[in-house]
Design a protein around this motif. Sequence first.
Motif, PDB file in Angstrom:
ATOM      1  N   ILE A   1      36.913  18.643 -33.535  1.00 29.37           N
ATOM      2  CA  ILE A   1      37.912  18.883 -32.488  1.00 29.37           C
ATOM      3  C   ILE A   1      37.213  19.253 -31.182  1.00 29.37           C
ATOM      4  O   ILE A   1      37.533  18.712 -30.105  1.00 29.37           O
ATOM      5  N   ALA A   2      36.254  20.190 -31.244  1.00 27.72           N
ATOM      6  CA  ALA A   2      35.518  20.594 -30.039  1.00 27.72           C
ATOM      7  C   ALA A   2      34.751  19.419 -29.455  1.00 27.72           C
ATOM      8  O   ALA A   2      34.684  19.233 -28.234  1.00 27.72           O
ATOM      9  N   TYR A   3      34.179  18.616 -30.334  1.00 27.65           N
ATOM     10  CA  TYR A   3      33.427  17.437 -29.898  1.00 27.65           C
ATOM     11  C   TYR A   3      34.356  16.439 -29.214  1.00 27.65           C
ATOM     12  O   TYR A   3      34.016  15.877 -28.159  1.00 27.65           O
TER      13      TYR A   3
ATOM     14  N   PHE B   1      36.507  14.496 -22.081  1.00 32.48           N
ATOM     15  CA  PHE B   1      36.556  14.809 -20.652  1.00 32.48           C
ATOM     16  C   PHE B   1      35.325  14.272 -19.919  1.00 32.48           C
ATOM     17  O   PHE B   1      35.428  13.753 -18.808  1.00 32.48           O
ATOM     18  N   ILE B   2      34.160  14.388 -20.544  1.00 30.35           N
ATOM     19  CA  ILE B   2      32.950  13.846 -19.923  1.00 30.35           C
ATOM     20  C   ILE B   2      33.049  12.332 -19.796  1.00 30.35           C
ATOM     21  O   ILE B   2      32.715  11.743 -18.763  1.00 30.35           O
TER      22      ILE B   2
ATOM     23  N   TYR C   1      40.088   3.275 -24.986  1.00 31.93           N
ATOM     24  CA  TYR C   1      39.785   3.544 -26.393  1.00 31.93           C
ATOM     25  C   TYR C   1      39.337   4.999 -26.593  1.00 31.93           C
ATOM     26  O   TYR C   1      39.826   5.690 -27.500  1.00 31.93           O
ATOM     27  N   VAL C   2      38.421   5.460 -25.763  1.00 30.57           N
ATOM     28  CA  VAL C   2      37.887   6.812 -25.952  1.00 30.57           C
ATOM     29  C   VAL C   2      38.935   7.868 -25.598  1.00 30.57           C
ATOM     30  O   VAL C   2      38.983   8.927 -26.224  1.00 30.57           O
ATOM     31  N   LEU C   3      39.789   7.594 -24.610  1.00 24.19           N
ATOM     32  CA  LEU C   3      40.873   8.530 -24.290  1.00 24.19           C
ATOM     33  C   LEU C   3      41.813   8.667 -25.483  1.00 24.19           C
ATOM     34  O   LEU C   3      42.244   9.782 -25.825  1.00 24.19           O
TER      35      LEU C   3
ATOM     36  N   ILE D   1      41.408  12.483 -26.999  1.00 28.85           N
ATOM     37  CA  ILE D   1      42.419  13.359 -26.408  1.00 28.85           C
ATOM     38  C   ILE D   1      43.811  13.097 -26.988  1.00 28.85           C
ATOM     39  O   ILE D   1      44.501  14.022 -27.429  1.00 28.85           O
ATOM     40  N   LEU D   2      44.223  11.840 -26.996  1.00 28.50           N
ATOM     41  CA  LEU D   2      45.607  11.527 -27.358  1.00 28.50           C
ATOM     42  C   LEU D   2      45.843  11.529 -28.867  1.00 28.50           C
ATOM     43  O   LEU D   2      46.890  11.983 -29.333  1.00 28.50           O
ATOM     44  N   PHE D   3      44.881  11.001 -29.657  1.00 30.54           N
ATOM     45  CA  PHE D   3      45.103  10.826 -31.092  1.00 30.54           C
ATOM     46  C   PHE D   3      44.322  11.828 -31.947  1.00 30.54           C
ATOM     47  O   PHE D   3      44.888  12.473 -32.804  1.00 30.54           O
ATOM     48  N   GLN D   4      43.013  11.909 -31.738  1.00 32.67           N
ATOM     49  CA  GLN D   4      42.118  12.757 -32.535  1.00 32.67           C
ATOM     50  C   GLN D   4      42.318  12.557 -34.044  1.00 32.67           C
ATOM     51  O   GLN D   4      42.752  13.465 -34.762  1.00 32.67           O
TER      52      GLN D   4
END
Length: 330
Positions: free
Chosen positions: A12-14, A20-21, A57-59, A63-66
């Motif tokens: 989760i932290a990762y 964000f980066i 994809y990365v968003l 953030i959105l799915f995790q």
Amino acid sequence: MSIAFSPSFWLIAYYYSIGFISLIFNVITILLIVFKSYKLDSFKYYLLAYQVSCANYVLQLTILFQPMPLFPLLGGYCQGFLATYLGIWAHYMITINIASAVIEVELLTICFIMKQQSLSLIINKHVIPESLLYTGAGAFIYIPLSVFLTFRQITMSQEDQMAYIATNHPEYHRNFEELQNFAIFHFNSWCYYLVVVTISGGLFCGGAAIFTTADMFRMMKDLQTRVSRSSLKRYRATIQSLIAQLVVSMMLVVPLTTFVALIFNKSEYAQAIAQFCLAICALHSIVNAGVLILSTSQYRNFLARKLPQPKFFKSSSIHPHGRVQLIATM
């Protein structure tokens, strides 16, 4: 078989950190493509589409799915914004995320093909007929759509999920009751179809990238007499940048291939392996953005001028005799 149902804190932290980066890196890269590209004809827009797909994809992933895998059980749940606050079913999010990864790989392949075609038109050699291009476009639409529809066929309905758990994995029934949003998938014949589509699509995309790259390097000799030296240098740099991005794309392709392998391998370490694969997938967008900037001279030079320079020296002046005097800051 042992499954950890509580969210992995490190993952989760990762997700949040990398998300964000990655968003910052991708916004910078997209702005550079839009405002600081040389005149690249329509290729600029294919490259832009690929970079937007990386950001998308990365968003989704971070953030959105995790997504949180539940291997060796074929299923998972989501912890992201859309799952937590909007309650969207994990099945839709997992399926969309995988289809988005497929689209990203396809767009990179399209970049190779369209760059090769832009050079082919200059020397009138190896030009692909429009009818074949349209057929290829249809195939690129079909593959992610096929993946999406295949997941529809292997996903259990929300009503059947708990009945399946109670019958086949009663030891985890209470754990699943505590999960707010999860999806369980059938292992059926559609899984084999998914493997065939994955392997076929991967081989085609890889083969197309290799063939077009080899062809573009062969074209360089013919282009020497048709374009300026600066244009030739720019073409060569673009090809090298695409190759670098193709290598980076392995950070997405290899983990996705590993996921397919985990479907057939009921390893007790499958959940840890799946989490590690997700971490690699999340990181690839940052690496890709960095590679694109470093391998493209106009982007690299623009950022070098705009970024603050180390103030090792306060000023410099040139004396009449031609000597450069550096006045160091004390």
